[in-house]
Every structure is written in structure tokens, then in C-alpha cells.
Design an enzyme around this catalytic site. Structure first.
Site, short mmCIF file in Angstrom:
data_model
loop_
_atom_site.label_atom_id
_atom_site.label_comp_id
_atom_site.label_asym_id
_atom_site.label_seq_id
_atom_site.Cartn_x
_atom_site.Cartn_y
_atom_site.Cartn_z
N SER A 1 -9.55 -0.57 7.62
CA SER A 1 -9.01 -0.40 6.26
C SER A 1 -8.40 -1.63 5.63
CB SER A 1 -7.98 0.74 6.25
OG SER A 1 -8.63 1.97 6.44
N LYS B 1 0.84 -1.20 0.00
CA LYS B 1 0.00 0.00 0.00
C LYS B 1 0.87 1.25 0.00
CE LYS B 1 -3.79 2.05 2.69
NZ LYS B 1 -4.63 1.86 3.91
N SER C 1 -9.33 1.70 3.51
CA SER C 1 -8.47 2.47 2.61
C SER C 1 -7.44 1.61 1.87
CB SER C 1 -7.73 3.54 3.41
OG SER C 1 -6.90 2.96 4.41
#
Length: 467
Positions: free
Chosen positions: A181, A81, A157
Site C-alpha cells: 500500500s 494517511k 491503499s
């Protein structure tokens, strides 16, 4: 989408490397080819570096040919990420406010551990700006879409991470979870994801969201996430809040089963409205644990929705994350993020202390609850994925993402391990997740239960049908 070596799990790839039936270069090429084929549809990646990926794969191939692999993930494709620092690649966090023209010479602890174990890094995955919300779209990278239905959100996220795993471009992707997330996109995208106990995976730099923020893997199988946590939990002196490394690998008891476990099932946590189709799928999935020998009881923890306290903590962290930005740079932020930051900046220190007290009481309550129950089961999400590109479903009376993810953020406040298992599909073909929550430091127990469910109800035979 046709089958290929990149669709194999990490453990299957390692077995193939050991047998000599596959090479890390073949797998890396397939992963890169898949990204080129499907990523325009889902937008999972914000950075791909084929030359570097293939060079790392070639080094791994040489080690395997020599019979000298090094590390638990040697040659396995992993994506990261774009919140986590990675040496040689910019970390822009979905924001125009981060200058890409600077030295990028530091690895976050998770990335450093992956390199030590010789994972092949295939790229960086998308995030909402500064990781602030439960869907994945940003001013810098645009909208990330659900591989099962590209009109829908992948969640967030860590939405890029979940989409990367679901599309077979990396069997493991590393995400962050400050309010759900990892688990939100795992549920929406039909993959496995776990938020480990806070401090099991060291974090540097410290998150502006403080001890709400966890690092965790998303993967196509439970076994792969357990393997990833054995790697990621390596110590790192830069995180002074991290706990000690577990005495035993979390994967050690993976096949132990759930017979005799005391498991609570809370369909609503006492306060959540759940879509009937989601509720039915989760209820059916929970029966699997009874079939496997666990003692399952329908019971709610005695808690109330801590969303207001969570907002104080979360919005204050968001405000801290932009505190050094000039007015010109602030003007380039996602307008909704700026609104949240302004709310956070208006809170007092006393507000923050009061919210921390709510958090402490919630932790105490859940600690007492787990003296009676080994695990807690809930839906991961009360709804299936909704339209991509918006923060809340159409028609919602609330403006913020927390309104539709009430099962996840309480367990960031308590720092407990919590995982999302794929447990079925709606009539329209959207995945639904089952959440498995354990007491602090019981990560191995959570993974054991998830693995038992996976053996009984494997989900790996179905992939998104992206062309």
C-alpha cells in the site's frame, strides 16, 4: 501547474529556512493554495485544516527567525494517511462506520514523532475503507485519481498520500503498507515510497492485519524519505512488537553508493506475467546499477506465489476489523470489503496457522537468498495504472486486487524493507516503478541503493501537468 515553494523537497526547504530565503508560513500557504487548486481533480485529501496548519507554520517561523529550530522537520509540510490517529482531527478510515463525534485526543506513534520534530501537518489523505485494497476509493470519500492521468487510479491503499506528493502539496506523506500500500501508489503515481522493515516504525493501535502492516513515507526524493524514517523510527512503548531503534540513522550512509554490491534482478519472481512496456523500462533501469559498479545477476528466488496464504491472513484481518460492527453499520460497508470479510470469517484457526507456516518458510527462503545477494530488484507493478474506481483492470479474470500486485505482498509476509523508485514512463505518460528489496533490518542499504539510482537518473524534473 506552476512552480512554487511547496514543490521543493524537505531538505531544500530546510536549507531555505536556514538561509532565510523562505519561511514556513510562505510554504504552508503555498501548499494550502495548491490543495485548493488541484485537489478537486485528484481527491488526495479528506481533511484540511488551514487555521491549524498556518498556526503551526507561524510557530515554526518564529523558531527559525530566532535561530532556534527544533527537530529534523521543523516547518516542513507533511500529510498523514487517514488510517493513523491524529490528535484533534477525526480518523474515519474512509468509512461511514466510524463515528466522527468522539474524542480524538491521541496521536499514533508516527504522528507523535512528527509533532516532536515540528513538522507542519497539512491534512489527512484518502484511503479505501479500512485500508483494505490496492486502489483508493471508499464509500465515504469517493475516488482518488492519478495526477498523471485523472482517468486512472493513483493506486492504494495510500493513494491519497502518493497523489499529495506528486501534486506538490506536501513533500512527504505518511502511508501504511500491508500488502503493497506504499509501493503500489508510489509506482502508479511516480513518487518514491519505502516500506521499512517491520517494527522500525512503531504502530498504535495495532493493525487488524497484524505484522503484515508497516508504516512508511512517500516523498518526492529518496533523501526526504530517509529523513522521515530517522524521525518515524523513534521508540514508542505502545507497540510491543516494534524492534529497537537503529544504532545509526538510516540516512547516515545515504551517499555511500552501490559499488561492489551483489544485486539480484528477478524480472518475474519466477511466476509473474509483466506488461512488455513495463518490463522494458525496468530492464533498462536495472542496467544503471551495473553502470554504478554493482554486480548484477539475473536470478529468481526459489519461491512460489504465496497469494492463497496471504489471502487467509489478510481476509482474516479484514474480518477482525469489522467484528464489533452492528448489522446496520455493516450494511454501510463497501460491498467488496464485506465479501472479503465474510471469506475471512469462514477461515479456521488451523487455516491461519497453516498460512503462518507458509509465511515462515517464505521468510526462511528469502533470508537464505540474501546471504548471497545484498539486494533484490523487481518491477514494483507488472502493469501501469488502470481505470480509477475499480478494484481490478477491465477484463480481469480475477476479482481481487492481489491479482495484479504479485511483486509486493510477498515482502509484507517476510517483513523485509522494500522501496519503489520511479524508473520511467509508458508511451501514454504513466509512471513505472522499480522495486528494491533488502534483507530484514537493511533499510539503510535499500535507501543507499535508491539514492545512487536517483543521482544517476533523477526524476524530479517532471511533474504532473494538472492545471
Amino acid at each position: 501547474m506552476t512552480d512554487g515553494p511547496a514543490e521543493l523537497s524537505a531538505t531544500e526547504l530546510l536549507a531555505a529556512y536556514r538561509a532565510g530565503s523562505l519561511s514556513p508560513v510562505e510554504v504552508a500557504r503555498d501548499a494550502l493554495d495548491r490543495i485548493a487548486t488541484v485537489d478537486d481533480a485528484v481527491n488526495a485529501y479528506c481533511l484540511v485544516d488551514p487555521d491549524r496548519t498556518l498556526a503551526d507554520a507561524a510557530e515554526s517561523e518564529q523558531r527559525w527567525r530566532a535561530g532556534e529550530p527544533r527537530g529534523l522537520l521543523d516547518g516542513v509540510p507533511v500529510s498523514i494517511k487517514d488510517i493513523l490517529l491524529s490528535r484533534g482531527w477525526p480518523t474515519l478510515r474512509g468509512s461511514h462506520t466510524v463515528d466522527p463525534n468522539q474524542a480524538w485526543d491521541v496521536d499514533a506513534p508516527a504522528v507523535a514523532r512528527l509533532r516532536e520534530h515540528n513538522a507542519v501537518l497539512v491534512g489527512k489523505t484518502t484511503t479505501p475503507e479500512l485500508g483494505w485494497k490496492g486502489v483508493t476509493d471508499s464509500p465515504l470519500t469517493g475516488v482518488t485519481r492519478n495526477p498523471w492521468d485523472t482517468t486512472k487510479t493513483a493506486g492504494g491503499s495510500s493513494g491519497g498520500a502518493s497523489a499529495a506528493v506528486a501534486t506538490g502539496t506536501s513533500p512527504i506523506s505518511i502511508g501504511t503498507d500491508g500488502g503493497g500500500s506504499v509501493r503500489i501508489p508510489a509506482s502508479f503515481s511516480g513518487v518514491f515510497g519505502i516500506k521499512p522493515t517491520y517494527g522500525l516504525v512503531p504502530l498504535y493501535p495495532a493493525s487488524p492485519y497484524g505484522t503484515l502492516a508497516h508504516i512508511g513515507p512517500l516523498s518526492w526524493t529518496v533523501t526526504d524519505s530517509a529523513l522521515a524514517l530517522d524521525v518515524l523510527s523513534g521508540p514508542d512503548s505502545r507497540d510491543w512488537t516494534a524492534g529497537p531503534r537503529p544504532e545509526h540513522p538510516v540516512s547516515e550512509t545515504l551517499e555511500a553508493g552501490v559499488a561492489g554490491m551483489r544485486i539480484a534482478f528477478s524480472p518475474r519472481l519466477g511466476f509473474v506475467r509483466v506488461d512488455p512496456e513495463v518490463a522494458a523500462l525496468v530492464d533498462t533501469a536495472v542496467r544503471t546499477f551495473s553502470d554504478l559498479g554493482a554486480r548484477v545477476e539475473l536470478v529468481d528466488p526459489v519461491i512460489t506465489d504465496p497469494v492463497e496464504a496471504f489471502h487467509v491472513l489478510w481476509f482474516a484481518g479484514a474480518a477482525a476489523s469489522i467484528a464489533s460492527l452492528s448489522p446496520e453499520r455493516r450494511a454501510r460497508l463497501d460491498p467488496a470489503l464485506l465479501e472479503v470479510c465474510e471469506q475471512g470469517a469462514s477461515r479456521s484457526a488451523l487455516d491461519y496457522v497453516a498460512a503462518t507456516a507458509v509465511r515462515a518458510e517464505l521468510g526462511r527462503t528469502m533470508g537464505a537468498f540474501h546471504e548471497q545477494f545484498d539486494l533484490l530488484l523487481t518491477p514494483t507493478m507488472p502493469i501501469p495504472a488502470f481505470d480509477a474506481g475499480v478494484e481490478v483492470p477491465t477484463g480481469s479474470r480475477e476479482a481481487r486486487w492481489t491479482s495484479w500486485t504479485p511483486f509486493t505482498y510477498p515482502f509484507n509476509m517476510t517483513q523485509q524493507p522494500a522501496a519503489s523508485l520511479p524508473c520511467g514512463f509508458t508511451e501514454t505518460g504513466l509512471p513505472v516503478g522499480l522495486q528494491v528489496v533488502g534483507p530484514k533490518h537493511a533499510d539503510a542499504r535499500v535507501l543507499t541503493a535508491c539514492r545512487a539510482f536517483e543521482r544517476a537518473r533523477p526524476w524530479q524534473g517532471k511533474r504532473p501537468a494538472l492545471a
